[in-house]
Enzyme design. Sequence first.
Site, mmCIF file in Angstrom:
data_model
loop_
_atom_site.group_PDB
_atom_site.id
_atom_site.type_symbol
_atom_site.label_atom_id
_atom_site.label_comp_id
_atom_site.label_asym_id
_atom_site.label_seq_id
_atom_site.Cartn_x
_atom_site.Cartn_y
_atom_site.Cartn_z
ATOM 1 N N HIS A 159 57.632 -37.219 63.333
ATOM 2 C CA HIS A 159 57.893 -35.785 63.156
ATOM 3 C C HIS A 159 58.804 -35.501 61.964
ATOM 4 O O HIS A 159 58.858 -34.377 61.476
ATOM 5 C CB HIS A 159 58.465 -35.155 64.434
ATOM 6 C CG HIS A 159 59.886 -35.450 64.742
ATOM 7 N ND1 HIS A 159 60.284 -36.358 65.704
ATOM 8 C CD2 HIS A 159 61.038 -34.961 64.226
ATOM 9 C CE1 HIS A 159 61.600 -36.404 65.762
ATOM 10 N NE2 HIS A 159 62.085 -35.564 64.866
ATOM 11 N N ASP A 190 55.751 -41.548 68.250
ATOM 12 C CA ASP A 190 56.453 -40.721 67.260
ATOM 13 C C ASP A 190 57.137 -41.601 66.218
ATOM 14 O O ASP A 190 58.325 -41.428 65.923
ATOM 15 C CB ASP A 190 57.457 -39.773 67.922
ATOM 16 C CG ASP A 190 57.942 -38.666 66.967
ATOM 17 O OD1 ASP A 190 57.433 -38.607 65.830
ATOM 18 O OD2 ASP A 190 58.839 -37.894 67.359
ATOM 19 N N SER A 264 67.105 -37.957 63.711
ATOM 20 C CA SER A 264 65.771 -38.461 64.018
ATOM 21 C C SER A 264 65.359 -39.599 63.108
ATOM 22 O O SER A 264 65.435 -39.495 61.887
ATOM 23 C CB SER A 264 64.729 -37.347 63.868
ATOM 24 O OG SER A 264 64.799 -36.445 64.927
#
Length: 349
Positions: A159, A190, A264
């Site tokens: 992402h 992910d 992230s």
Amino acid sequence: MQSFPFHSLLAATLLLAVPAATLAQPAPAQGHAQNRFQVINRTGQEASAVHAVRSGRADWGGNLAPGPMPSDKALTLRPDADTGCRFDVRLVLGDGREAVKRNQDICATPRVVLESGDVQAVASGTPTRPAPGQPNPKARVSSGTGFVVAADRVLTNRHVVDGCDRVFIRTADGRMLPAVPPAKVDANLDLSLLAVPGNPGPALAFRSGPAVRRGEGVVAYGFPLPGLLSSDPKLTRGEVNGMNGLGDNPTQYQISAPVQPGNSGGPLLDLHGHVVGVVVSKLNAGAVSRRTGDIAQNINFAVKGTAAAEFLRRAGLTPKTEDSTGTEQSAADVGEAANRSTVFIRCER
């Protein structure tokens, strides 16, 4: 995600809008050796001319380069001894812009590094397109974190780079390197594996054993809230709270190491400095409060290191692995080791 609607409870940690090889080309020896200094091009594009004049001079003088100067190369200059220590330096770039640094003390620091942040428009105006390999200051930007897992390979979350027109990574030594498409991805985990030529750093080792246990201390390392916090990486400590993620996801850990948007894709490390996970998300406390009437505190998730290492093997890499045995390190020591391999990721749309 089987038990709960993923997007209603989870906020992905994506923040929107947020060694040079020496080309020794000495000029004719005219002065004392101690005045020798290097001009290093790290702008990401070729320079057609190099200028270095005593600070305060009204013009730039002649071109000192014997030919075009590629990015990541250096030019060694030997000015006259009576010119002093303070110099203004300029590169004329292939796209018509220039990179400039003024009032540089070459006696104290005999290396003048011109980078992308030193690039500016000249009187004729700024070009409408960014140069190849050069970040676009007018792009819509989001960011995240990644870490080096093999030579010229960086792992991050899918992402973080999904939908990007161009991706750049900033290394621990301040270089801005473009990622080369296509990325290899696993949407379910992910995860995304980026090709980043240019030696972004040493590869971190994944933990091969023993198995991670609930309650083990962990360190998260990355770049949370860029533009709000300082631009240097941040370290947080916590524990592995649960052996599965949201909705009993078996490919994730629940962790208490605080993470924020921008974390992230960063490494989650044990206290031996080995990767045990990839930071991926945090629970949306506001959504949980509206649903349950209670405020969830510090509930975060990381893709398990075993799952990430298997993804790398499927992508054709053999990740570096080491056992976590012996005396544990301090969090500060773990952070220092991680710093060399953890990168800031810039996504341009």
